[in-house]
Design an enzyme around this catalytic site. Structure first.
Site, PDB file in Angstrom:
ATOM      1  N   ASP A   2      -2.117  -1.061   9.670  1.00 15.31           N
ATOM      2  CA  ASP A   2      -1.083  -0.711   8.719  1.00 15.31           C
ATOM      3  C   ASP A   2       0.266  -1.111   9.311  1.00 15.31           C
ATOM      4  O   ASP A   2       0.378  -1.411  10.507  1.00 15.31           O
ATOM      5  CB  ASP A   2      -1.144   0.797   8.452  1.00 15.31           C
ATOM      6  CG  ASP A   2      -0.114   1.252   7.437  1.00 15.31           C
ATOM      7  OD1 ASP A   2       0.125   0.510   6.472  1.00 15.31           O
ATOM      8  OD2 ASP A   2       0.455   2.334   7.622  1.00 15.31           O
TER       9      ASP A   2
ATOM     10  N   THR B 242      16.838 -10.696   6.235  1.00 12.10           N
ATOM     11  CA  THR B 242      18.075 -11.417   5.952  1.00 12.10           C
ATOM     12  C   THR B 242      18.548 -11.152   4.529  1.00 12.10           C
ATOM     13  O   THR B 242      17.735 -10.978   3.616  1.00 12.10           O
ATOM     14  CB  THR B 242      17.880 -12.926   6.143  1.00 12.10           C
ATOM     15  OG1 THR B 242      16.845 -13.384   5.263  1.00 12.10           O
ATOM     16  CG2 THR B 242      17.492 -13.243   7.574  1.00 12.10           C
TER      17      THR B 242
ATOM     18  N   GLY C 142       1.285  -1.895   1.952  1.00 11.63           N
ATOM     19  CA  GLY C 142       1.675  -1.804   0.561  1.00 11.63           C
ATOM     20  C   GLY C 142       3.092  -2.264   0.305  1.00 11.63           C
ATOM     21  O   GLY C 142       3.580  -2.193  -0.826  1.00 11.63           O
ATOM     22  N   ASP C 143       3.767  -2.738   1.343  1.00  8.83           N
ATOM     23  CA  ASP C 143       5.161  -3.147   1.220  1.00  8.83           C
ATOM     24  C   ASP C 143       5.263  -4.541   0.607  1.00  8.83           C
ATOM     25  O   ASP C 143       4.267  -5.232   0.388  1.00  8.83           O
ATOM     26  CB  ASP C 143       5.833  -3.127   2.588  1.00  8.83           C
ATOM     27  CG  ASP C 143       7.255  -2.594   2.501  1.00  8.83           C
ATOM     28  OD1 ASP C 143       7.874  -2.786   1.438  1.00  8.83           O
ATOM     29  OD2 ASP C 143       7.735  -1.996   3.468  1.00  8.83           O
TER      30      ASP C 143
ATOM     31  N   THR D  12      -3.366 -10.496  -6.172  1.00 10.78           N
ATOM     32  CA  THR D  12      -4.219 -11.670  -5.991  1.00 10.78           C
ATOM     33  C   THR D  12      -5.635 -11.256  -5.617  1.00 10.78           C
ATOM     34  O   THR D  12      -6.610 -11.848  -6.101  1.00 10.78           O
ATOM     35  CB  THR D  12      -3.618 -12.570  -4.903  1.00 10.78           C
ATOM     36  OG1 THR D  12      -2.293 -12.953  -5.284  1.00 10.78           O
ATOM     37  CG2 THR D  12      -4.455 -13.812  -4.694  1.00 10.78           C
TER      38      THR D  12
ATOM     39  N   ASP E  92      -1.747   5.426  10.138  1.00 15.89           N
ATOM     40  CA  ASP E  92      -1.232   6.758  10.423  1.00 15.89           C
ATOM     41  C   ASP E  92      -1.084   7.633   9.192  1.00 15.89           C
ATOM     42  O   ASP E  92      -0.685   8.790   9.317  1.00 15.89           O
ATOM     43  CB  ASP E  92       0.130   6.654  11.112  1.00 15.89           C
ATOM     44  CG  ASP E  92       1.204   6.163  10.159  1.00 15.89           C
ATOM     45  OD1 ASP E  92       0.903   5.277   9.345  1.00 15.89           O
ATOM     46  OD2 ASP E  92       2.338   6.667  10.228  1.00 15.89           O
TER      47      ASP E  92
END
Length: 1478
Positions: free
Chosen positions: A493, A860, A940-941, A1006, A1084
């Site tokens: 993760d 950035t 999941g980000d 996807t 975690d």
């Protein structure tokens, strides 16, 4: 409502069992890179699959559905209907069940009271060895069949099974206790006044008093003027339809729909990090139909009716509707909050419960019925058991046939045996029972003891103890400890596992110059007292408003001169990039920037810099709050928080912000400037940017936009020039990367394609002291100096974090005018270069900076802006207002209106934000990669965030080939084929080079579309065939169920290169088939539980997302960095210990019972035992238990420093180096040979020279004694490398205990006529006979001499490089010629081609004996110890001064002591150079 009629079997896409990867891939028929992955269909595979499928169907139908009542529920007709009421007198009925909705309890334990025993019995006797002993033990209980007793097998078996069941029950009971803690958490629910919870459990059912729950900490809150109250209850008491209240920073107990939130416009901010791993806060808003629910009376009068979808695991979609007063509005993710989320930045929220317990989205994504895990080594052990069953059957049949022959030849002639014949079936069954001990039942009992010891060793390792959190490593499941030594894939993760979820502003690019921001590091050092000079606060009296005409003033210069950069040779910065630690950092910092602005406030660069700082302070949505006299910020994302804090550090503090204005306070003055907020165009995943329009104090309108460079660049005023410069930079970087790839491809690589941790060159020095050729001409040098530690580029912590050199600046007491005229230090000379005003040069440098930032793992952002005229703003404002008030396609129209105004922007600058990694993460990942372990990141980000973290953590290298799979682009099959074609082209053009590091990026959407065969063809088969050939995979926007699906797919179908050429049996023995690489998942949060259960090994981290994973996982550590020691050290040790334990146990049983088989020819094959029964009963308990248990717990074939410094040694376990067919056969052959030697020495020598007693007991006791002594000598003294006091004590206890047992037997047996003359035998008959002792010492001495001779020859040949030459090499004359030259004292390096062959071997292919010889060198140990500490500085116990002084004295004595020729001959390996890989 067709969306509500989906059956449970179809919820959330395919389940993990639906993954099918058994099809051939025609598309790859010409793809050379995947040629080894082709599968060949066979009838055996088809039959096996059919049997497995039929078994699963029967298990599902009769076991799960009939016995355990675990049935799939049918879908509801129109979703679940939930009326909104303050309180429901009766529980709501679930249409699918016909009963009340399930309670809000969760269960992560594997068993319940009623299914624990049947599941455990099925699990235990499904193990091959237990089933075998059951089949042997049952007929043994029949009287008259067994010659060794009726219950010697069944009782130990039942005891062992009971012990294992109790242990499993205890482990699951601990999980049940943790579930109880989770279910007893506090919640606040709306109840009528006078309501009391009716809590029923088994105590109240029997009339017993119930103990008061201690977990509910909230108290009831009376609502004035209302018949309801806010009642404190526990999570498990919540029901569907309950109205609950949440407070700030409170976790959500169930899936809920918002009724009220005290945020602006009914807004609530939700943190979903524990659910999907995203760090940004989500905005949830109350539905417009529920606006009246802001009071209790409003909720009572609302009479709303909710219709929502059936429970399913889809986290990114929610379908429902709410009807109030006949008006129906949709219910989406915008109004619903799932269990596992946390309320942030919102004081209070009221909601209604929609889903409870196991039907919540979070639990639907978890593996709710995890299966017990088995060690991978058990498969090899089962094959050994099968082979031994064949041996037992062969011995039994052979001895039975011998009895028939003896019967015909002798028995019918002997008058005393007349009418005493034994039936053949009884003979064969008796032999089968007698020899069944060759398969030791004690193996499994002792193995459980060994694993308990290994678990204790792991839990007590101080090197894996985290001092900050006071958390040691913990083993929750000790049955799979050896799996830690065979891991091939690590699925990690991101949030809380790799990162700390703490963002820090790190760099900015202004006008083509880059500046490092390290004020936070300096503050931390000041707090720790690490800095000598305290940074003084500097006043800032600068121009606060950007002038509209500055663009013209900055572009007047036509001459372009290259800027002279600061000295790149050495950087004094405190910060180092984790992704590129060798990258040179800027010499100038933001403190220098402030100094320059103060000295030259009207310079063109100063104007740009001030504009950048103002953009940081204005373009955000953070809300300042005063807590304990200090201003703190509440931000929707940690990125914005980092930007606002950076603006504060640089002198622009946001003191107040509302929806209409933002107020800034300038550092060093009491001046505050208010900026009116006209409009905010918010960030979205589609827009990838945010804009704010403010009115400055001088009444000008300023548009500020920040976002990704891909969306800002086309909207610049000079977009064409910017695109041209961006393309030039991209081509230049691609050329640099290609050159770097080619350079890396020529570097030394290990056997699996990775960079070696070190490269060792060896030379052989076997010169004898009295050689015929005379003494060696080589100078006598100290061996310790040959290991050149100085060549190892290791930097200590203090070297990597050098003290900051503070440059004294102009005094802040100088008036403004004088300061402006003050001389500028020489380091700012590059800011006077004319090219600082050239847009083309600025674009080129800025885009180069952005690429550098990204490869360093920094996030950035580009800032751009422009000034709007009043008329232009009014025209646009009307368009934007119409979009905001639109009832149709409102979001799309808002985005279109934003597109209109966000054009012709001027580039302001770029920023870089560091998502701080946990300590030691990059070094740990690098170690694991060198250990031939592929690391995948499942999060999941967002995609961009995941890629940045991958660069920072070194999952991606600067030269990595990154391939992005995106279903939104269409034709997934074509995308996959393009990737394969590119990989094939690279492989063909660089066929002599090592393939470049490859990374595939895929998202959850996807993965979900891979099953759509009509749309994407064979994309699924292509994907799962390509993925195992990729070095790293980044899976973003993935739900917990998708994470588990991916882990399961790789676990079940991890491909190994397949050799289609048929192999002979000898080749199969030499190079046996390897076990598929095992999978490990580490996380975690609660969203990682399914992934942890799906992997072979699950590791939980006590992270920021809670302790759910650490409680449920197989192992728990405090930080990700401890994973390297868990695998490389404890994994290797436990695998080696268990493997040695298994082969040693089988060896000793074969060795003990072979003399019994040889003895049968002298008893007419009647089954008479050579050994006395009492001794035989306690054999595996008293005399041969410690010799396998103690090394199984404490043995260390290599030191921890060596294993950490050279991760390539971990490959030994991946390649089944500890337990394979070749090693097993070697031990079996040794057991047979040694058993034959013992029998014939004892039988022949003692029987021939015995004086007093040569009876059955004397001979049998002699063989038994030799076997016990030799077993303990071999396993505890010869085979054990790490000899400690415990090892020697175990040998002493066993050896002395045997003679105590001899004394006990001589006096314990009653006088009488026995087949075994035990009474007094040790004192009066064979004991005083010298012949008995001569035979004992002769047998043991012969075995010891042969074993030590073999070990010595093998060790010298390994060190000389001769052991692995192969028989073809030995058939060549050059080999023997080299040996003759070596024997005459010739130089080994010129002795023949075999030395060159050994010179090219990789360190992971060196034998253990060679590394053990290297470890005897003090310099080697010191160097390896230093290498092993990289990334783990500060871990483990603090060394005391006495130990340090002792080490110094030892080092001094070692340097002063001379090295003799004998020592040089003994230590024949001279390590000439060691160079760490870059």
């Amino acid at each position: 409502m067709s969306s509500f009629t989906t059956s449970t079997a179809e919820e959330g896409g395919a389940s993990v069992e639906n993954v099918s990867l058994e099809k051939d891939i025609n598309t790859f028929s010409k793809a050379g890179i995947l040629a080894p992955l082709r599968k060949t269909s066979s009838s055996a595979t088809t039959v096996t699959s059919a049997i497995k499928a039929a078994t699963q169907q029967l298990y599902q139908k009769y076991i799960l559905e009939l016995i355990f009542q675990e049935k799939e529920l049918p879908p509801s007709k129109d979703g679940r209907h939930i009326p909104l009421r303050p309180h429901h007198d009766k529980p709501l009925i679930d249409e699918r069940r016909g009963s009340a909705y399930i309670p809000n309890t969760i269960r992560t334990s594997r068993y319940t009271i009623y299914d624990f025993l049947p599941k455990q019995l099925f699990f235990q006797f499904s193990r091959l060895a237990n089933f075998y002993f059951l089949c042997v033990g049952v007929p043994q209980t029949i009287p008259g069949v067994s010659t060794t007793g009726n219950f010697t097998t069944i009782l130990p078996l039942l005891f062992f099974v009971l012990l294992t069941v109790v242990k499993e029950g205890y482990d699951d009971w601990k999980r049940h206790r943790l579930d109880k803690v989770e279910n007893a958490r506090s919640a606040t629910v709306l109840r009528p006044v006078g309501h009391v919870d009716s809590r029923q459990d088994w105590r109240t059912g029997f009339g017993l008093p119930r103990t008061k729950e201690k977990d509910t900490v909230a108290v009831d809150e009376i609502i004035p003027g209302s018949e309801y109250k806010w009642h404190a209850t526990q999570w498990k008491n919540l029901k569907v339809g309950d109205v609950i209240k949440l407070s700030r920073d409170e976790d959500v107990p169930a899936d809920i729909v918002l009724l009220y939130a005290d945020g602006e416009n009914g807004m609530a901010y939700i943190e979903t990090m524990a659910l999907d791993g995203e760090t940004n806060l989500k905005n949830k808003q109350v539905s417009k139909a529920l606006q009246r629910c802001n009071t209790i009376q409003g909720i009572a009068n609302c009479q709303a009716e909710f219709v929502v979808e059936d429970p399913n695991p889809d986290l990114y979609r929610f379908d429902g509707r709410v009807t109030v007063d006949g008006e129906t509005l949709p219910l989406t993710l915008n109004e619903v909050v799932y269990r596992g989320c946390t309320l942030r930045n919102t004081t209070c929220a009221v909601a209604m419960v929609l889903n409870t317990g196991e039907e919540c989205k979070l639990r639907r994504n978890a593996d709710r019925h995890p299966k017990a895990k088995k060690p991978a080594m058990e498969k090899i052990a089962n094959k050994i058991v099968i082979s031994l069953v064949v041996v037992v059957i062969s011995l039994s049949v052979g001895c039975s046939m011998g009895y028939l022959i003896w019967k015909d030849a002798y028995e019918h002639k002997a008058w005393y045996l007349r009418d005493l014949g034994v039936e053949f079936q009884n003979i064969i069954i008796g032999f089968f029972i007698q020899f069944n001990n060759i398969i030791p039942l004690a193996l499994y009992v002792s193995l459980e003891i060994v694993k308990l010891g290994q678990m204790w060793m792991l839990n007590s390792d101080l090197e894996m103890y985290d001092k900050v959190s006071d958390t040691p490593a913990k083993c929750n499941t000790n049955t799979i400890l050896e799996n830690l030594g065979q891991i091939g894939y690590v699925f990690s993760d991101k949030t809380g596992t790799l990162t700390e979820n703490v963002m820090k502003f790190r760099k900015m690019s202004i006008a083509g110059t880059t500046w490092l921001h390290e004020m936070d590091i300096l503050k931390e050092q000041e707090e720790l007292g690490l800095t000598q000079t305290k940074t003084k606060e500097k006043e800032m009296k600068v121009m606060l408003e950007p002038t509209p005409e500055y663009d013209n003033s900055l572009t007047k210069t036509t001459t372009v001169v290259s800027i002279r950069s600061p000295n790149p040779r050495r950087s004094s910065s405190q910060w180092r990039s984790t992704g590129r630690p060798d990258h040179v950092q800027p010499e100038v910092t933001t403190e220098d920037l402030l100094q320059y602005i103060r000295l030259r406030p009207n310079a063109p660069f100063s104007r740009r810099a001030v504009q950048q700082l103002l953009a940081l302070a204005l373009c955000h949505t953070c809300l300042p709050e005063v807590r304990e006299g200090e201003i703190e910020f509440q931000a929707a994302s940690p990125d914005e928080l980092a930007l606002v804090k950076a603006a504060q550090d640089l002198g622009f503090l946001v003191v107040q912000r509302s929806s209409h204005a933002v107020t800034l306070r300038i550092s060093g003055t009491e001046m505050e400037r208010a900026y009116q907020i006209l409009d905010v165009i918010e960030f979205s995943s589609k827009r990838k940017r945010m804009s704010i329009i403010v009115r400055c104090p001088d009444d000008r309108i300023w548009l500020i936009t920040k976002g990704a460079d891909s969306v800002i660049l086309p909207r610049l005023r000079m977009a064409q020039l910017a695109k041209q410069k961006a393309n030039e930079v991209r081509k230049s970087l691609e050329a640099e990367h290609e050159m770097q790839r080619r350079s890396e491809a020529r570097e030394p690589r290990n056997s699996f394609g990775g960079r070696p941790s070190l490269t060792i060159r060896r030379s052989i020095n076997l010169t004898r002291q009295n050689s015929i050729a005379g003494p060696s001409k080589r100078p006598v040098n100290n061996r310790s100096k040959s290991f050149e530690a100085g060549r190892i580029s290791l930097s200590a912590p203090e070297d990597r974090l050098r003290p900051h050199i503070t440059v004294r600046t102009a005094s802040s007491d100088v008036p403004y005018e004088e300061a402006g005229m003050a001389s500028v230090p020489g380091r700012f000379a590059f800011l006077d270069d004319p090219s600082i005003c050239d847009e083309g040069a600025i674009f080129t440098r800025c885009f180069k900076h952005i690429d550098d930032f990204a490869t360093e793992g920094l996030r950035t952002l580009l800032f751009a802006g422009r000034f709007l005229s009043e008329s232009e703003y009014k025209t646009w404002k009307k368009l934007y207002h119409d979009a905001e008030t639109s009832l149709v396609d409102r979001q799309e129209r808002i985005e279109a209106a934003g597109e209109v105004v966000e054009q012709t922007l001027d580039l302001i600058g770029a920023t870089a934000i560091e998502d701080k990694l946990q300590k030691g993460v990059p070094e740990t990942i690098e170690r694991l990669r060198r250990a031939n372990i592929k690391i995948w990141m499942l999060t999941g980000d967002k995609r961009e965030t995941a890629i940045n973290i991958a660069h920072s953590a070194r999952l991606c290298r600067p030269t990595s080939d990154i391939y992005i799979l995106d279903a939104a682009k269409g034709n997934l099959e074509g995308q996959l084929i393009d990737i394969v074609d590119e990989l094939n082209i690279r492989a063909e053009t660089m066929h002599n080079a090592i393939p470049n590091h490859t990374v595939v990026v895929v998202d959850g959407h996807t993965l979900a579309t891979l099953d759509e065969q009509e749309t994407h063809g064979n994309a699924k088969e292509l994907f799962y065939s390509l993925i195992p050939t990729i070095d790293s995979v980044i899976c973003c926007r993935a739900s917990p169920a998708q994470k588990a699906l991916l882990v399961t797919a790789i676990r079940n179908h991890s491909h190994q290169p397949i050799n289609t050429k048929k192999k002979s049996f000898f080749s199969y023995v030499v190079t046996p088939k390897r076990t598929q690489p095992l999978t490990l998942a580490i996380g975690d949060g609660a969203n990682d539980l399914a992934m942890l259960s799906a992997a072979h090994v699950g590791v939980g981290i006590s992270g920021r997302e809670g302790l759910q994973a650490a409680r449920v996982a197989d192992y728990a550590v405090a930080q990700f960095r401890f994973l390297s020691r868990l695998l490389l050290v404890h994994g290797r040790w436990n695998y080696a210990r268990t493997a040695k334990f298994i082969v040693a146990t089988f060896w000793k049983e074969m060795f003990f019972y072979l003399p019994t088989e040889l003895y049968q020819r002298y008893t007419g094959y009647t089954g008479t035992s050579l050994y006395e029964s009492w001794s035989l009963t306690v054999l595996n308990t008293l005399f041969t238990s410690l010799c396998v248990i103690v090394p199984g717990v404490w043995e260390q074939d290599l030191s921890a420093e060596t294993l950490m410094a050279v991760p390539e040694l971990y490959v030994w376990g991946q390649r089944d180096g500890g337990l394979n067919l070749r090693k097993y056969l070697g031990w079996v052959v040794a057991a047979v040979a040694q058993g034959v030697v013992v029998w014939w020495v004892c039988w022949g020598l003692y029987s021939g020279i015995a004086v007093k007693d040569n009876g059955l007991f004397a001979v049998g006791n002699l063989v038994f004694t030799v076997a016990i002594v030799w077993t303990n000598v071999k396993l505890l003294i010869i085979e054990t490398h790490h000899k400690t006091g415990i090892i020697l004590a175990a040998f002493g206890i066993t050896f002395g205990g045997w003679w105590v047992w001899q004394i006990f037997l001589a006096g314990a047996y009653a006088p009488g006529v026995w087949p075994y003359a035990v009474r007094g035998g040790f004192f009066s008959s064979f004991g005083p006979d010298p012949a008995w002792w001569v035979a004992l010492f002769a047998a043991v001495g012969l075995l010891t001499a042969v074993e030590l001779g073999y070990k010595s020859i093998k060790r010298n040949m390994i060190i000389s490089g001769l052991w692995r030459l192969g028989w073809r090499k030995w058939m060549q004359w050059e080999t023997w010629k080299g040996l003759l030259a070596l024997g005459r004292g010739g130089a080994a390096r010129g002795a023949g081609p075999m030395w060159a062959w050994d010179e090219g071997r990789n360190v992971e292919e060196w034998d253990v004996e060679l590394w053990q010889a290297l470890e005897r060198e003090q310099t080697v140990r010191d160097t390896l110890k230093g290498m092993s500490r990289v990334g783990h500085e500060g871990d483990g116990p603090e060394p005391d001064e006495e130990t340090f002084e002792e080490d110094v004295d030892k080092e001094k004595d070692r340097e002063e002591s001379p090295v003799t020729d004998c020592e040089r001959q003994e230590r024949s390996v001279v390590v000439e150079s060691v160079q760490t890989a870059k």
